[in-house]
Design a protein around this motif. Structure first.
Motif, PDB file in Angstrom:
ATOM      1  N   LYS A 176      38.818  36.561  26.033  1.00 63.38           N
ATOM      2  CA  LYS A 176      38.242  35.511  26.590  1.00 63.38           C
ATOM      3  C   LYS A 176      38.204  35.043  28.061  1.00 63.38           C
ATOM      4  CE  LYS A 176      36.775  30.600  25.308  1.00 63.38           C
ATOM      5  NZ  LYS A 176      37.055  30.146  26.718  1.00 63.38           N
ATOM      6  N   ASN A 177      39.713  35.070  28.393  1.00 59.68           N
ATOM      7  CA  ASN A 177      39.804  34.661  29.746  1.00 59.68           C
ATOM      8  C   ASN A 177      39.740  35.622  30.862  1.00 59.68           C
ATOM      9  OD1 ASN A 177      40.764  31.739  30.053  1.00 59.68           O
ATOM     10  ND2 ASN A 177      42.150  32.427  28.362  1.00 59.68           N
ATOM     11  N   GLN A 178      39.815  36.922  30.188  1.00 59.66           N
ATOM     12  CA  GLN A 178      39.631  38.146  31.271  1.00 59.66           C
ATOM     13  C   GLN A 178      38.154  38.195  31.591  1.00 59.66           C
ATOM     14  OE1 GLN A 178      40.959  41.995  29.542  1.00 59.66           O
ATOM     15  NE2 GLN A 178      42.575  40.864  28.478  1.00 59.66           N
ATOM     16  N   ILE A 179      37.205  38.110  30.399  1.00 61.59           N
ATOM     17  CA  ILE A 179      35.710  38.135  30.764  1.00 61.59           C
ATOM     18  C   ILE A 179      35.446  36.785  31.513  1.00 61.59           C
ATOM     19  CG2 ILE A 179      33.569  37.897  29.597  1.00 61.59           C
ATOM     20  CD1 ILE A 179      34.820  39.329  27.175  1.00 61.59           C
ATOM     21  N   GLU A 180      35.669  35.616  31.281  1.00 60.02           N
ATOM     22  CA  GLU A 180      35.553  34.459  32.148  1.00 60.02           C
ATOM     23  C   GLU A 180      35.959  34.639  33.574  1.00 60.02           C
ATOM     24  OE1 GLU A 180      37.208  31.066  30.266  1.00 60.02           O
ATOM     25  OE2 GLU A 180      35.453  31.048  28.681  1.00 60.02           O
ATOM     26  N   LEU A 181      37.130  35.203  33.724  1.00 55.91           N
ATOM     27  CA  LEU A 181      37.625  35.295  35.116  1.00 55.91           C
ATOM     28  C   LEU A 181      36.765  36.412  35.881  1.00 55.91           C
ATOM     29  CD1 LEU A 181      39.690  35.668  37.493  1.00 55.91           C
ATOM     30  CD2 LEU A 181      40.974  37.246  36.047  1.00 55.91           C
ATOM     31  N   LEU A 182      36.348  37.383  35.254  1.00 55.04           N
ATOM     32  CA  LEU A 182      35.643  38.572  35.924  1.00 55.04           C
ATOM     33  C   LEU A 182      34.115  38.033  36.125  1.00 55.04           C
ATOM     34  CD1 LEU A 182      36.902  41.807  34.292  1.00 55.04           C
ATOM     35  CD2 LEU A 182      37.147  40.799  36.853  1.00 55.04           C
ATOM     36  N   GLU A 183      33.592  37.359  35.193  1.00 51.73           N
ATOM     37  CA  GLU A 183      32.371  36.346  35.541  1.00 51.73           C
ATOM     38  C   GLU A 183      32.416  35.601  36.497  1.00 51.73           C
ATOM     39  OE1 GLU A 183      31.461  34.804  31.678  1.00 51.73           O
ATOM     40  OE2 GLU A 183      30.418  36.684  31.029  1.00 51.73           O
ATOM     41  N   TYR A 184      33.421  34.939  36.742  1.00 46.82           N
ATOM     42  CA  TYR A 184      33.498  34.073  37.788  1.00 46.82           C
ATOM     43  C   TYR A 184      33.373  34.680  39.036  1.00 46.82           C
ATOM     44  CZ  TYR A 184      35.564  30.560  41.060  1.00 46.82           C
ATOM     45  OH  TYR A 184      35.679  29.860  42.224  1.00 46.82           O
ATOM     46  N   LEU A 185      34.600  35.996  39.193  1.00 47.48           N
ATOM     47  CA  LEU A 185      34.461  36.682  40.488  1.00 47.48           C
ATOM     48  C   LEU A 185      33.255  37.181  40.752  1.00 47.48           C
ATOM     49  CD1 LEU A 185      37.935  38.294  39.970  1.00 47.48           C
ATOM     50  CD2 LEU A 185      37.325  36.649  41.574  1.00 47.48           C
ATOM     51  N   SER A 186      32.556  37.658  39.635  1.00 46.13           N
ATOM     52  CA  SER A 186      31.072  38.285  40.003  1.00 46.13           C
ATOM     53  C   SER A 186      30.068  37.523  40.590  1.00 46.13           C
ATOM     54  CB  SER A 186      30.606  38.977  38.631  1.00 46.13           C
ATOM     55  OG  SER A 186      29.037  39.652  38.685  1.00 46.13           O
ATOM     56  N   VAL A 187      30.215  36.217  39.892  1.00 47.56           N
ATOM     57  CA  VAL A 187      29.398  34.989  40.724  1.00 47.56           C
ATOM     58  C   VAL A 187      29.766  34.792  42.104  1.00 47.56           C
ATOM     59  CG1 VAL A 187      28.437  32.909  40.508  1.00 47.56           C
ATOM     60  CG2 VAL A 187      28.681  33.916  38.492  1.00 47.56           C
ATOM     61  N   TRP A 188      30.953  34.651  42.162  1.00 45.56           N
ATOM     62  CA  TRP A 188      31.755  34.400  43.553  1.00 45.56           C
ATOM     63  C   TRP A 188      31.290  35.387  44.653  1.00 45.56           C
ATOM     64  CZ3 TRP A 188      35.393  36.594  46.775  1.00 45.56           C
ATOM     65  CH2 TRP A 188      36.012  36.086  47.608  1.00 45.56           C
ATOM     66  N   THR A 189      31.164  36.649  44.229  1.00 45.68           N
ATOM     67  CA  THR A 189      30.794  37.559  45.214  1.00 45.68           C
ATOM     68  C   THR A 189      29.330  37.324  45.478  1.00 45.68           C
ATOM     69  OG1 THR A 189      30.491  39.341  43.652  1.00 45.68           O
ATOM     70  CG2 THR A 189      32.648  39.052  44.692  1.00 45.68           C
ATOM     71  N   LYS A 190      28.594  37.350  44.607  1.00 49.22           N
ATOM     72  CA  LYS A 190      27.302  37.303  44.748  1.00 49.22           C
ATOM     73  C   LYS A 190      26.698  35.895  45.498  1.00 49.22           C
ATOM     74  CE  LYS A 190      26.584  41.139  42.764  1.00 49.22           C
ATOM     75  NZ  LYS A 190      28.202  41.526  42.354  1.00 49.22           N
ATOM     76  N   GLU A 191      27.227  34.906  45.156  1.00 48.21           N
ATOM     77  CA  GLU A 191      26.864  33.720  45.715  1.00 48.21           C
ATOM     78  C   GLU A 191      27.504  33.297  47.001  1.00 48.21           C
ATOM     79  OE1 GLU A 191      27.590  30.511  42.785  1.00 48.21           O
ATOM     80  OE2 GLU A 191      25.811  30.785  41.456  1.00 48.21           O
ATOM     81  N   SER A 192      28.705  33.658  47.384  1.00 44.45           N
ATOM     82  CA  SER A 192      29.165  33.351  48.465  1.00 44.45           C
ATOM     83  C   SER A 192      28.957  34.623  49.587  1.00 44.45           C
ATOM     84  CB  SER A 192      30.663  33.212  48.485  1.00 44.45           C
ATOM     85  OG  SER A 192      31.155  34.147  47.887  1.00 44.45           O
ATOM     86  N   ASN A 193      28.423  35.630  49.082  1.00 41.02           N
ATOM     87  CA  ASN A 193      28.389  36.893  49.922  1.00 41.02           C
ATOM     88  C   ASN A 193      29.758  37.522  50.470  1.00 41.02           C
ATOM     89  OD1 ASN A 193      26.239  38.673  51.164  1.00 41.02           O
ATOM     90  ND2 ASN A 193      26.488  37.811  53.275  1.00 41.02           N
ATOM     91  N   ARG A 194      30.708  37.429  49.553  1.00 42.93           N
ATOM     92  CA  ARG A 194      31.843  37.942  49.819  1.00 42.93           C
ATOM     93  C   ARG A 194      32.028  39.330  48.937  1.00 42.93           C
ATOM     94  NH1 ARG A 194      35.306  32.306  50.865  1.00 42.93           N
ATOM     95  NH2 ARG A 194      33.395  31.177  51.468  1.00 42.93           N
ATOM     96  N   ALA A 195      33.404  39.734  48.862  1.00 42.30           N
ATOM     97  CA  ALA A 195      33.800  41.108  48.277  1.00 42.30           C
ATOM     98  C   ALA A 195      34.902  41.059  47.449  1.00 42.30           C
ATOM     99  CB  ALA A 195      33.653  42.126  49.073  1.00 42.30           C
ATOM    100  N   VAL A 196      35.157  41.712  46.511  1.00 39.50           N
ATOM    101  CA  VAL A 196      36.305  42.061  45.746  1.00 39.50           C
ATOM    102  C   VAL A 196      36.745  43.502  45.528  1.00 39.50           C
ATOM    103  CG1 VAL A 196      37.400  41.668  43.535  1.00 39.50           C
ATOM    104  CG2 VAL A 196      36.175  39.796  44.349  1.00 39.50           C
ATOM    105  N   ILE A 197      37.924  43.859  45.778  1.00 43.99           N
ATOM    106  CA  ILE A 197      38.411  45.017  45.355  1.00 43.99           C
ATOM    107  C   ILE A 197      39.552  44.933  44.397  1.00 43.99           C
ATOM    108  CG2 ILE A 197      39.710  47.419  45.937  1.00 43.99           C
ATOM    109  CD1 ILE A 197      38.779  46.753  48.981  1.00 43.99           C
ATOM    110  N   ALA A 198      39.416  45.357  42.913  1.00 42.84           N
ATOM    111  CA  ALA A 198      40.130  44.890  41.847  1.00 42.84           C
ATOM    112  C   ALA A 198      40.882  46.266  41.135  1.00 42.84           C
ATOM    113  CB  ALA A 198      39.606  44.145  40.915  1.00 42.84           C
ATOM    114  N   VAL A 199      41.981  46.585  41.076  1.00 41.84           N
ATOM    115  CA  VAL A 199      42.594  47.587  40.303  1.00 41.84           C
ATOM    116  C   VAL A 199      42.492  46.805  38.744  1.00 41.84           C
ATOM    117  CG1 VAL A 199      45.009  48.483  39.528  1.00 41.84           C
ATOM    118  CG2 VAL A 199      44.379  48.102  41.736  1.00 41.84           C
ATOM    119  N   LEU A 200      41.932  47.715  38.147  1.00 38.60           N
ATOM    120  CA  LEU A 200      41.559  47.518  36.656  1.00 38.60           C
ATOM    121  C   LEU A 200      42.059  48.645  35.726  1.00 38.60           C
ATOM    122  CD1 LEU A 200      37.981  45.840  36.837  1.00 38.60           C
ATOM    123  CD2 LEU A 200      39.924  44.675  36.488  1.00 38.60           C
TER     124      LEU A 200
END
Length: 257
Positions: A176-200
Motif C-alpha cells: 500500500k505504501n509503495q503504491i501511495e509513494l509512487l503515486e505521490y511522486l507521479s503527481v509531484w513530477t507532473k504538477e511541479s514540472n520536475r523529474a525523478v530518476i528511480a532505481v526500481l
C-alpha cells in the motif's frame, strides 16, 4: 509548460578506485518525467545515481539544463538535485520533524536554526503528504523501517529540488505504501514540472508509474526508451535470465482463479 530536457548524460564512465563500473551511459530526462533504472543486482544502478549526484568521479558529461554539474557550486546543486540512497543513515536521535528539516540546509544559513515561515510550511506540507505529521515529534531511532524510509524521503522532498534521484525508494515499504509513494511522486513530477530518476526492482511498479526506463547489465545500458518498449524488449529476458512476460501472465492467471 512545455517539456524540456532537464538532465543530459553523454558517454558517462564512473566507478571506484579507477575501475569503471558504469560504462558509456547516454540518457536524458525531461521535466515532468519519471525514469526507472532497472536491472539485476550489481549491474551499476546505484553507482549511476551516485555519479549523477556528483558523489563519484567520472568521465563524460552530465549536463543539468545545459550546464555541466561540475561547474555548479555544491550548495547550488543541492537546490537542483537531491539523492535518497538505500541507507539514509541514523547518526543522531533526531525527531521526525528535525530530520525532515535537514532538507532545508541548502536554503538556509544553518542546519536547523533560522527556519523561516516558508521553510516550516514546506516541512509541514511534505510531512502531511507522507502521513508523518502526527508522529513529527517521534525519534527516528524508534521508527519501523517503512516509517524511516518515508522520513528520509520527506527530507529529500523538503529540499525542494528539481530532480530527485531515488535508490530503491520502496524498500521496506508494504504494498500500500509503495503504491501511495509512487503515486505521490507521479503527481509531484507532473504538477511541479520536475523529474525523478528511480532505481526500481518491481517491474510491475516500473510499468505502472515510469515514463521511461533504462535497462542495465554489467554496467552497460542495454535498452533505453519508453517504459513499455523497454519492458517488451527481448533483452529483458536475457538480462534477468527469466521470461518476465510469461511469468507475469502466469501470475495474473492465478489471480483470476
Amino acid at each position: 509548460m512545455p517539456e524540456s530536457i532537464m538532465l543530459e548524460v553523454q558517454n558517462l564512465y564512473s566507478g571506484y578506485n579507477g575501475i569503471d563500473v558504469v560504462k558509456d551511459i547516454n540518457l536524458e530526462v525531461k521535466r515532468s518525467e519519471i525514469l526507472a533504472v532497472i536491472g539485476p543486482n550489481g549491474c551499476g544502478k546505484t553507482t549511476l545515481l551516485k555519479t549523477l549526484a556528483r558523489l563519484l568521479p567520472c568521465r563524460g558529461k552530465i549536463l543539468f539544463e545545459q550546464t555541466e554539474i561540475s561547474a555548479i557550486p555544491r550548495k547550488s546543486l543541492a537546490k537542483k538535485i537531491a539523492l535518497l540512497s538505500q541507507n539514509g543513515g541514523i547518526y543522531f536521535p533526531y525527531t521526525v520533524y528535525d530530520t525532515a528539516a535537514l532538507g532545508r540546509y541548502s536554503h538556509t544559513s544553518s542546519m536547523l536554526k533560522n527556519l523561516t515561515a516558508d521553510d516550516r510550511q514546506i516541512i509541514r506540507t511534505v510531512l502531511a503528504k507522507l502521513n508523518l505529521w502526527e508522529c513529527r515529534d517521534s525519534l527516528i531511532s524508534e521508527l519501523s523501517g517503512g516509517q524511516l524510509q518515508r522520513v528520509f524521503l520527506a527530507r529529500t522532498l523538503v529540499q525542494d529540488p528539481d530532480l530527485i534521484l531515488l535508490d530503491e525508494p520502496t524498500n521496506h515499504l508494504d504494498l500500500k505504501n509503495q503504491i501511495e509513494l509512487l503515486e505521490y511522486l507521479s503527481v509531484w513530477t507532473k504538477e511541479s514540472n520536475r523529474a525523478v530518476i528511480a532505481v526500481l526492482h518491481d517491474l510491475n511498479l516500473c510499468r505502472r508509474f515510469a515514463d521511461k526506463a533504462a535497462l542495465m547489465d554489467s554496467g552497460v545500458m542495454v535498452s533505453y526508451g519508453a517504459c513499455e518498449t523497454v519492458l517488451s524488449d527481448s533483452r529483458l529476458t536475457k538480462v534477468y535470465g527469466l521470461d518476465i512476460r510469461s511469468f507475469m501472465l502466469e501470475s495474473l492467471e492465478k489471480w483470476r482463479d
